[in-house]
Design a protein around this motif. Structure first.
Motif, PDB file in Angstrom:
ATOM      1  N   GLY A   1      -2.110  -4.712   8.718  1.00 31.23           N
ATOM      2  CA  GLY A   1      -2.476  -4.030   7.385  1.00 31.23           C
ATOM      3  C   GLY A   1      -1.248  -2.924   7.094  1.00 31.23           C
ATOM      4  N   ILE A   2      -0.122  -3.203   7.535  1.00 30.87           N
ATOM      5  CA  ILE A   2       1.110  -2.207   7.162  1.00 30.87           C
ATOM      6  C   ILE A   2       1.780  -2.817   5.863  1.00 30.87           C
ATOM      7  CG2 ILE A   2       2.940  -1.272   8.170  1.00 30.87           C
ATOM      8  CD1 ILE A   2       1.797  -1.802  10.980  1.00 30.87           C
ATOM      9  N   HIS A   3       1.868  -2.133   4.834  1.00 28.69           N
ATOM     10  CA  HIS A   3       2.446  -2.526   3.553  1.00 28.69           C
ATOM     11  C   HIS A   3       3.885  -1.874   3.543  1.00 28.69           C
ATOM     12  CE1 HIS A   3       3.192  -3.310  -0.656  1.00 28.69           C
ATOM     13  NE2 HIS A   3       2.237  -4.241  -0.574  1.00 28.69           N
ATOM     14  N   PRO A   4       4.752  -3.050   3.050  1.00 26.97           N
ATOM     15  CA  PRO A   4       6.144  -2.398   2.823  1.00 26.97           C
ATOM     16  C   PRO A   4       6.339  -1.168   2.043  1.00 26.97           C
ATOM     17  CG  PRO A   4       6.060  -4.825   2.585  1.00 26.97           C
ATOM     18  CD  PRO A   4       4.441  -4.254   2.913  1.00 26.97           C
ATOM     19  N   SER A   5       5.448  -0.856   1.212  1.00 25.95           N
ATOM     20  CA  SER A   5       5.434   0.284   0.483  1.00 25.95           C
ATOM     21  C   SER A   5       5.381   1.552   1.081  1.00 25.95           C
ATOM     22  CB  SER A   5       4.547   0.344  -0.798  1.00 25.95           C
ATOM     23  OG  SER A   5       3.379   0.412  -0.329  1.00 25.95           O
ATOM     24  N   GLU A   6       4.737   1.599   2.458  1.00 28.82           N
ATOM     25  CA  GLU A   6       4.573   2.621   3.150  1.00 28.82           C
ATOM     26  C   GLU A   6       5.741   3.031   3.668  1.00 28.82           C
ATOM     27  OE1 GLU A   6       0.913   2.885   5.806  1.00 28.82           O
ATOM     28  OE2 GLU A   6       0.687   0.638   5.124  1.00 28.82           O
ATOM     29  N   LYS A   7       6.682   2.241   3.929  1.00 32.02           N
ATOM     30  CA  LYS A   7       8.029   2.738   4.355  1.00 32.02           C
ATOM     31  C   LYS A   7       8.151   3.137   6.011  1.00 32.02           C
ATOM     32  CE  LYS A   7      10.348   3.895   0.090  1.00 32.02           C
ATOM     33  NZ  LYS A   7      11.034   4.593  -0.706  1.00 32.02           N
TER      34      LYS A   7
END
Length: 368
Positions: free
Chosen positions: A342-348
């Protein structure tokens, strides 16, 4: 004390030119302090350029460009001997074979051992283990042990370690001359100036990994910068070379330190750029090859370290990683694990790095 120096951390004329067998990494040589200042100015311009061209940009620096590599050799040897001494004590307390963070020395037994070895009397070592958290549990782990070197460096006469071959006690810290002491301070000042500029400009500063005989010192100095500058976000990134046999131990120990102290862990993971040179030097000088024996072992190590950091991101959101790899399987592995955790690219929190023009078939689909 030249003869008592560890083989791996002695300067060797035959390997004075560190470019031999290295095609993918820039090499800096020490000329004088003015040259180091020039390199620092170049790095400052790079930080400014990165800030002007992208949000959350990156800039990379090399510590051998900022000071005398001889200091990194000496300091690396100190750190390695100190850690090895901890392992010897752990083995004597019946803890050989445990993972590095599971090794916990009983403070009482440790004090007795130090007294028996003539390193410090019980009275002298008593207050070493009474810090805020240190020894509260009655045990000392590697992170507690490493923190002792910070507070004891001013009392280097007490920092003696037994040489198991000769049975003699040796001073752990080589006594620097006044000039060497100044050179060391200047290197730290340059690092400080770069870290401050990167923080001001919102640029993430990656400290490159170098040859294994410099690396303990480079990692330790980078760690000190992380402690100071990564309070709110990961600004300083350390680099871990996964072709090294000790890569996983190094990653897990440093992540654990960041947890205990509450700062953000930043890392770049690479496979490594100095393999040919490292192996030749180890064979010629006569110390253990620091590199994993096979390509498969290195892949395994890379994915193991990466998975550990991704799990840390999931649990704390206080870690960031650059996956610096041209390996398609590694990139796919990372994307799959990001989805699972659940790590989204938008979190950077996760980013990828490839060299410009190399493996565009990975870079472009990844960018999209």
């Amino acid at each position: 004390g030249g003869e008592q120096r560890e083989k791996q951390y002695r300067a060797h004329r035959g390997f004075g030119d560190r470019r031999s067998g290295v095609i993918s990494a820039r090499t800096y040589f020490y000329a004088d302090e003015a040259k180091c200042d020039q390199h620092m100015e170049t790095f400052l311009r790079c930080i400014d350029a990165s800030s002007g061209s992208s949000e959350d940009g990156f800039s990379a620096i090399k510590l051998t460009a900022l000071g005398r590599p001889q200091f990194l050799l000496l300091f690396s040897e100190v750190l390695v001997k100190w850690r090895r001494f901890f392992h010897q004590m752990a083995a004597e307390q019946g803890q050989a074979g445990r993972t590095v963070l599971e090794m916990k020395l009983e403070a009482e037994k440790l004090q007795e051992a130090l007294a028996n070895l003539g390193i410090a009397t019980k009275a002298e070592s008593q207050h070493w283990f009474t810090g805020e958290n240190l020894g509260v549990s009655g045990t000392v782990d590697l992170l507690d042990w490493n923190s002792l070197i910070d507070s004891r460096t001013k009392l280097s006469k007490l920092l003696l370690v037994p040489n198991m071959q000769t049975g003699q006690l040796e001073p752990l810290l080589s006594r620097f001359t006044e000039e060497e002491d100044l050179q060391m301070k200047r290197m730290l000042q340059r690092m400080d100036i770069l870290a401050k500029r990167a923080t001001e400009k919102g640029v993430r500063l990656m400290v490159d990994a170098e040859q294994s005989y410099f690396q303990p010192a480079i990692s330790r100095l980078t760690l000190e910068m992380q402690r100071r500058f990564n309070r709110d976000r990961a600004i300083i990134f350390n680099t871990y070379q996964c072709y090294l046999k000790e890569a996983y131990d190094n990653v897990t120990v440093d992540v654990e330190l960041s947890r205990r102290e509450g700062w953000h862990f930043g890392t770049k993971l690479v496979r490594g750029a100095y393999m040919e040179q490292e192996r030749e030097r180890a064979a010629q000088i006569g110390y253990e090859d620091p590199i994993n024996p096979t390509y498969e072992k290195t892949n395994e190590m890379y994915h193991r370290c990466l998975d550990y950091i991704l799990e840390e991101i999931k649990h704390s959101r206080k870690a960031s990683v650059m996956v610096a790899s041209h390996n398609e399987d590694t990139v796919k592995f990372t994307l799959r694990r990001m989805m699972e955790l659940g790590i989204h690219p938008s979190e950077k929190k996760v980013c990828f790095g490839q060299l410009l023009g190399m493996c565009d078939q990975i870079t472009f689909p990844l960018g999209e």
